[in-house]
Design a protein around this motif. Sequence first.
Motif, PDB file in Angstrom:
ATOM      1  N   GLY A   6     -14.037  -4.187 -94.331  1.00 34.22           N
ATOM      2  CA  GLY A   6     -14.551  -4.177 -92.780  1.00 34.22           C
ATOM      3  C   GLY A   6     -14.499  -2.863 -92.579  1.00 34.22           C
ATOM      4  N   ALA A   7     -13.618  -2.305 -91.515  1.00 35.39           N
ATOM      5  CA  ALA A   7     -13.621  -1.018 -90.783  1.00 35.39           C
ATOM      6  C   ALA A   7     -12.837  -0.055 -91.623  1.00 35.39           C
ATOM      7  N   TRP A   8     -11.669  -0.528 -92.692  1.00 38.25           N
ATOM      8  CA  TRP A   8     -10.828   0.154 -93.190  1.00 38.25           C
ATOM      9  C   TRP A   8     -11.404   0.616 -94.692  1.00 38.25           C
ATOM     10  N   LEU A   9     -11.083   1.960 -94.946  1.00 42.55           N
ATOM     11  CA  LEU A   9     -10.804   2.601 -96.185  1.00 42.55           C
ATOM     12  C   LEU A   9      -9.878   2.622 -97.047  1.00 42.55           C
ATOM     13  N   HIS A  10      -9.914   2.146 -98.087  1.00 47.27           N
ATOM     14  CA  HIS A  10      -8.512   2.093 -98.733  1.00 47.27           C
ATOM     15  C   HIS A  10      -8.713   3.077 -99.978  1.00 47.27           C
ATOM     16  N   ASN A  11      -7.766   4.196 -99.835  1.00 45.01           N
ATOM     17  CA  ASN A  11      -8.148   5.195-100.840  1.00 45.01           C
ATOM     18  C   ASN A  11      -7.177   5.452-101.791  1.00 45.01           C
ATOM     19  N   ILE A  76       2.963  -1.556-101.930  1.00 43.27           N
ATOM     20  CA  ILE A  76       2.357  -1.124-103.274  1.00 43.27           C
ATOM     21  C   ILE A  76       1.776  -2.305-103.970  1.00 43.27           C
ATOM     22  N   ASP A  77       2.381  -3.341-104.113  1.00 43.62           N
ATOM     23  CA  ASP A  77       2.105  -4.613-104.850  1.00 43.62           C
ATOM     24  C   ASP A  77       0.858  -5.374-103.698  1.00 43.62           C
ATOM     25  N   SER A  78       1.039  -5.245-102.579  1.00 44.71           N
ATOM     26  CA  SER A  78      -0.149  -5.702-101.828  1.00 44.71           C
ATOM     27  C   SER A  78      -1.421  -5.334-101.956  1.00 44.71           C
ATOM     28  N   GLU A  79      -1.323  -3.890-101.935  1.00 41.14           N
ATOM     29  CA  GLU A  79      -2.561  -2.915-102.239  1.00 41.14           C
ATOM     30  C   GLU A  79      -2.920  -3.090-103.629  1.00 41.14           C
ATOM     31  N   ILE A  80      -2.049  -3.233-104.690  1.00 39.79           N
ATOM     32  CA  ILE A  80      -2.720  -3.563-105.935  1.00 39.79           C
ATOM     33  C   ILE A  80      -3.506  -4.782-106.073  1.00 39.79           C
ATOM     34  N   ALA A  81      -2.872  -6.115-105.429  1.00 38.28           N
ATOM     35  CA  ALA A  81      -3.386  -7.245-105.257  1.00 38.28           C
ATOM     36  C   ALA A  81      -4.925  -7.165-104.713  1.00 38.28           C
ATOM     37  N   LEU A  82      -4.885  -6.177-103.736  1.00 39.10           N
ATOM     38  CA  LEU A  82      -6.158  -6.087-103.098  1.00 39.10           C
ATOM     39  C   LEU A  82      -7.040  -5.368-103.885  1.00 39.10           C
ATOM     40  N   CYS A  83      -6.923  -4.502-104.650  1.00 37.17           N
ATOM     41  CA  CYS A  83      -7.692  -3.794-105.533  1.00 37.17           C
ATOM     42  C   CYS A  83      -8.355  -4.733-106.616  1.00 37.17           C
ATOM     43  N   LYS A  84      -7.276  -5.524-107.060  1.00 40.35           N
ATOM     44  CA  LYS A  84      -7.897  -6.528-108.182  1.00 40.35           C
ATOM     45  C   LYS A  84      -8.709  -7.580-107.783  1.00 40.35           C
ATOM     46  N   LYS A  85      -8.627  -8.148-106.381  1.00 37.87           N
ATOM     47  CA  LYS A  85      -9.263  -8.811-105.727  1.00 37.87           C
ATOM     48  C   LYS A  85     -10.774  -8.425-105.652  1.00 37.87           C
ATOM     49  N   HIS A  86     -11.068  -7.128-105.330  1.00 30.69           N
ATOM     50  CA  HIS A  86     -11.959  -6.419-105.062  1.00 30.69           C
ATOM     51  C   HIS A  86     -12.614  -5.529-106.437  1.00 30.69           C
ATOM     52  N   ASN A  87     -12.180  -5.827-107.593  1.00 28.73           N
ATOM     53  CA  ASN A  87     -12.603  -5.372-108.722  1.00 28.73           C
ATOM     54  C   ASN A  87     -12.168  -3.780-108.707  1.00 28.73           C
ATOM     55  N   GLU A  88     -11.231  -3.144-108.128  1.00 32.79           N
ATOM     56  CA  GLU A  88     -11.013  -1.738-108.135  1.00 32.79           C
ATOM     57  C   GLU A  88      -9.915  -1.686-109.180  1.00 32.79           C
ATOM     58  N   THR A  89     -10.088  -1.798-110.433  1.00 35.64           N
ATOM     59  CA  THR A  89      -9.294  -1.711-111.402  1.00 35.64           C
ATOM     60  C   THR A  89      -8.699  -0.290-111.643  1.00 35.64           C
ATOM     61  N   ASN A  90      -9.457   0.723-111.376  1.00 33.33           N
ATOM     62  CA  ASN A  90      -8.887   2.106-111.812  1.00 33.33           C
ATOM     63  C   ASN A  90      -7.773   2.510-110.665  1.00 33.33           C
ATOM     64  N   LEU A  91      -8.352   2.035-109.302  1.00 34.23           N
ATOM     65  CA  LEU A  91      -7.232   2.343-108.361  1.00 34.23           C
ATOM     66  C   LEU A  91      -6.274   1.515-108.450  1.00 34.23           C
TER      67      LEU A  91
END
Length: 105
Positions: A6-11, A76-91
């Motif tokens: 959406g309008a949010w960048l996760h860095n 952090i756990d929530s952010e990791i789950a979100l990263c995995k859902k969006h295939n951001e494995t490095n992050l």
Amino acid sequence: MGFTIGAWLHNAPDISFDANGKQAIVKHLCFGPLETQIWYKLIDGQYCREIHFIEGLQAGERYTDFIDKSEMLEVIDSEIALCKKHNETNLAALLQVEREKINLS
């Protein structure tokens, strides 16, 4: 490195502490209106969440709350789950490293 939902960048987390003794772990930046939400650890071992309104009706307002270790780990756990859902494995891997550091402290 980061991804947008959406309008949010996760860095990516910061590698080290800044001049103010903060290390940002989870960073969100909204582009409309401009706002940041950052969860960080302090050099003295405390954890905080900061919300900064840069544009809009609350422009210039900044709120900082101290949070406990368990809440920081949940974020952090929530952010990791979100990263995995969006295939951001490095992050996800970078966040996992930070999670392990916090868990051992």
